[in-house]
Write an enzyme that holds these catalytic residues in place. Structure first.
Site, PDB file in Angstrom:
ATOM      1  N   LYS A   1      28.715  46.691 -12.853  1.00 40.86           N
ATOM      2  CA  LYS A   1      27.520  46.102 -12.407  1.00 40.86           C
ATOM      3  C   LYS A   1      26.915  46.714 -11.059  1.00 40.86           C
ATOM      4  O   LYS A   1      27.513  47.566 -10.491  1.00 40.86           O
ATOM      5  CB  LYS A   1      27.905  44.699 -11.883  1.00 40.86           C
ATOM      6  CG  LYS A   1      27.038  43.508 -12.161  1.00 40.86           C
ATOM      7  CD  LYS A   1      26.889  43.268 -13.492  1.00 40.86           C
ATOM      8  CE  LYS A   1      25.735  42.254 -13.502  1.00 40.86           C
ATOM      9  NZ  LYS A   1      25.767  41.563 -15.169  1.00 40.86           N
TER      10      LYS A   1
HETATM   11  P1  NAD Z   1      16.333  35.034 -14.371  1.00 47.96           P
HETATM   12  O1  NAD Z   1      16.231  35.839 -13.113  1.00 47.96           O
HETATM   13  O2  NAD Z   1      15.559  35.372 -15.617  1.00 47.96           O
HETATM   14  O3  NAD Z   1      16.489  33.383 -14.056  1.00 47.96           O
HETATM   15  C1  NAD Z   1      17.244  32.690 -13.081  1.00 47.96           C
HETATM   16  C2  NAD Z   1      16.642  31.471 -13.243  1.00 47.96           C
HETATM   17  O4  NAD Z   1      17.761  30.557 -12.230  1.00 47.96           O
HETATM   18  C3  NAD Z   1      15.373  31.288 -12.666  1.00 47.96           C
HETATM   19  O5  NAD Z   1      14.821  29.963 -13.477  1.00 47.96           O
HETATM   20  C4  NAD Z   1      15.580  30.636 -11.257  1.00 47.96           C
HETATM   21  O6  NAD Z   1      14.732  29.832 -10.681  1.00 47.96           O
HETATM   22  C5  NAD Z   1      16.855  29.898 -11.372  1.00 47.96           C
HETATM   23  N1  NAD Z   1      17.803  29.667 -10.362  1.00 47.96           N
HETATM   24  C6  NAD Z   1      18.080  30.562  -9.303  1.00 47.96           C
HETATM   25  N2  NAD Z   1      18.910  29.874  -8.332  1.00 47.96           N
HETATM   26  C7  NAD Z   1      19.118  28.748  -8.608  1.00 47.96           C
HETATM   27  C8  NAD Z   1      19.608  27.546  -8.178  1.00 47.96           C
HETATM   28  N3  NAD Z   1      20.447  27.608  -7.168  1.00 47.96           N
HETATM   29  N4  NAD Z   1      19.411  26.316  -8.745  1.00 47.96           N
HETATM   30  C9  NAD Z   1      18.483  26.356  -9.938  1.00 47.96           C
HETATM   31  N5  NAD Z   1      18.041  27.301 -10.597  1.00 47.96           N
HETATM   32  C10 NAD Z   1      18.136  28.445 -10.126  1.00 47.96           C
HETATM   33  O7  NAD Z   1      17.891  35.317 -14.577  1.00 47.96           O
HETATM   34  P2  NAD Z   1      18.827  35.494 -16.037  1.00 47.96           P
HETATM   35  O8  NAD Z   1      18.879  36.702 -16.561  1.00 47.96           O
HETATM   36  O9  NAD Z   1      18.124  34.048 -16.856  1.00 47.96           O
HETATM   37  O10 NAD Z   1      20.366  35.320 -15.672  1.00 47.96           O
HETATM   38  C11 NAD Z   1      20.732  33.946 -15.069  1.00 47.96           C
HETATM   39  C12 NAD Z   1      22.187  33.996 -15.211  1.00 47.96           C
HETATM   40  O11 NAD Z   1      22.690  34.471 -16.370  1.00 47.96           O
HETATM   41  C13 NAD Z   1      22.850  34.997 -14.517  1.00 47.96           C
HETATM   42  O12 NAD Z   1      24.000  34.527 -13.802  1.00 47.96           O
HETATM   43  C14 NAD Z   1      23.200  36.397 -15.027  1.00 47.96           C
HETATM   44  O13 NAD Z   1      24.048  36.934 -14.630  1.00 47.96           O
HETATM   45  C15 NAD Z   1      23.510  35.714 -16.249  1.00 47.96           C
HETATM   46  N6  NAD Z   1      23.498  36.616 -17.595  1.00 47.96           N
HETATM   47  C16 NAD Z   1      22.282  37.046 -17.873  1.00 47.96           C
HETATM   48  C17 NAD Z   1      22.030  37.879 -18.951  1.00 47.96           C
HETATM   49  C18 NAD Z   1      20.910  38.527 -19.309  1.00 47.96           C
HETATM   50  O14 NAD Z   1      20.803  39.156 -20.543  1.00 47.96           O
HETATM   51  N7  NAD Z   1      19.634  38.172 -18.657  1.00 47.96           N
HETATM   52  C19 NAD Z   1      23.227  38.366 -19.551  1.00 47.96           C
HETATM   53  C20 NAD Z   1      24.488  37.434 -19.293  1.00 47.96           C
HETATM   54  C21 NAD Z   1      24.605  36.843 -18.115  1.00 47.96           C
END
Ligand code: NAD
Length: 424
Positions: free
Chosen positions: A114
């Protein structure tokens, strides 16, 4: 107004410690040798860099960047790069280890890594973000590589940053190497189906878990925290399969409609509103944190780590939690959730759809060939469903939660591979 010193967050848990606590339980179940336990608990490599970047106003700002390779026992390491003001080395270490276990759970030949940069991309111009991404790539030129370590998007990064990373790496080594990074734009060798892959895997896992719990998806209610990449695609795909998504949230707050939120409309609204749900109509707005404790069948935390803690675990009313985010539930909250009889599909299983299709992207880049969306979806759905079944069987075998079972499956695979490969 006078300055008030913030009070310490009493139950804030170090995400690395949370991960290690589960790792320890699974290791004991497996009767892991102390030597192997020590090998697997230590990250293989940790790199910290300082990145001087010229800002648009001509000043030079120095950013801190990290890359942690937790393990390369199963193959080249794989993991996202996160741009966020809260990035911390402990968090990056935890997320790197999670990647090792996640790749092992879905049985793909990658280790875990990461990266992250302490920055606030929302306050930076595209040019500043590009220079920062290129500086980070050059600092990591000895680390990254299609056979060594393969980055991908995470919070605060997307296809645009991956394109810059791939371009900078390719310039440095003298030829186009699109397999160095996944989550690229389609024209640069990205895979069809990658953008929605994590949300799709969350959907497949949620449906598999609902089947075990005998919850009929048609009309089942669902709350989703986070409406970014993972949350919005999970919402869309679940809605398409009859699930009623009654509440969604993002940083601006939570939005509730008991009759079901119109998800395609909410996505369009967010896309036209600078990525935010602020001002969404057709739903009542409530404080963001309340989304976790609503009366729903399925709760999907898809925003960030450590949101379900000892502070709110007791108030959770969902029958099923499907972890779209990495590490949304703290270790101390696990027991409360388990004792309440809530079924949890853990992060290292539920959100592995993204890394699965990243792997497909890398395979296609190396083949020099493109798969159709149908092929990508069919294969990733099968991998996700097989992984769920394997973890479910393991949980029955050892009479443990799905979370511990997922760690058992993963650690067993990495430990057995290490034994065959051997150390010094
Ligand atoms: P992103 O940046 O696209 O979206 C994050 C979302 O969460 C946004 O809508 C933001 O406003 C919201 N958010 C942030 N803090 C918040 C809070 N305190 N309360 C409510 N909403 C909040 O990110 P993503 O890619 O969707 O990733 C989200 C999670 O999923 C992370 O933990 C990431 O590590 C995990 N993840 C992502 C992927 C991927 O392929 N994108 C894969 C595996 C895991």
């Amino acid at each position: 107004m006078s300055y008030i010193e913030p009070a310490p967050i009493r139950d804030h848990e170090n995400p690395f410690e949370s991960m290690m606590s589960r790792f320890k339980i699974a290791s004991e179940i497996l009767g892991l040798d102390e030597e192997i336990y020590n090998v697997l608990k230590s990250p293989a490599k940790q790199v910290t860099v300082s990145l001087p970047v010229t800002m648009d106003d001509g000043s030079v700002k120095v950013f801190e960047g990290f890359r942690v390779i937790h393990s390369n026992i199963l193959g080249p390491s794989k993991g996202g790069v996160r741009y966020d003001p809260g990035v911390h080395i402990d968090e990056v270490k935890a997320l790197a280890a999670w990647m090792t276990w996640k790749c092992a759970v879905v049985d793909i030949p990658y280790g875990g890594a990461k990266g992250g940069i302490v920055c606030n991309p929302r306050e930076m111009s595209a040019g500043e973000i590009e220079r920062l991404t290129r500086a980070y790539t050059m600092s990591m030129i000895e680390i990254f590589g299609p056979d060594r370590d393969i980055p991908a998007p995470d919070m605060g990064t997307g296809p645009r940053e991956m394109a810059w990373l791939m371009d900078e790496y390719s310039r440095a080594i003298g030829h186009t190497t699109n397999a160095v990074v996944t989550g690229k734009p389609l024209v640069l060798g990205g895979s069809l189906g990658r953008t929605e892959a994590t949300g799709r895997g969350v959907m497949v896992t949620a449906l598999a878990a609902m089947e075990k719990l005998r919850i009929n998806p048609y009309g089942a209610s669902c709350a989703i925290q986070g409406f970014g990449n993972v949350g919005s695609f999970a919402a869309l795909l679940l809605e398409e399969r009859g699930v009623k998504v009654t509440s969604i949230s993002d940083l601006s707050g939570a939005y509730v409609n008991e009759g079901g939120i119109d998800i395609p409309k909410a996505i369009d609204y967010r896309n036209d509103n600078n990525g935010s749900l602020e001002g969404l109509t057709g739903a009542d707005q409530i404080p963001g944190k309340e989304i976790l404790t609503l009366e729903v069948d399925v709760l999907i935390p898809a925003a960030k780590e450590d949101v379900i803690t000892i502070k709110n675990a007791d108030d959770i009313k969902a029958k099923l939690i499907v972890e779209g985010a990495n590490g949304p539930t703290s270790y101390k909250a696990d027991k409360i959730i388990f004792d309440k009889g809530i079924f949890v599909a853990p992060d290292i299983l539920a959100n592995a759809g993204g890394v699965t299709v990243s792997y497909f992207e890398w395979v296609q880049n190396r083949l020099g060939y493109k798969w159709t969306r149908e092929r990508v979806n069919r294969r990733s759905d099968r991998i996700m469903k097989d992984a769920f079944d394997k973890v479910y069987k393991t949980s029955e075998k050892y009479n443990v939660s799905l979370r511990i079972a997922a760690y058992v499956v993963a650690i067993d695979k990495v430990a057995r591979t290490y034994k065959y490969r051997g150390g010094y």
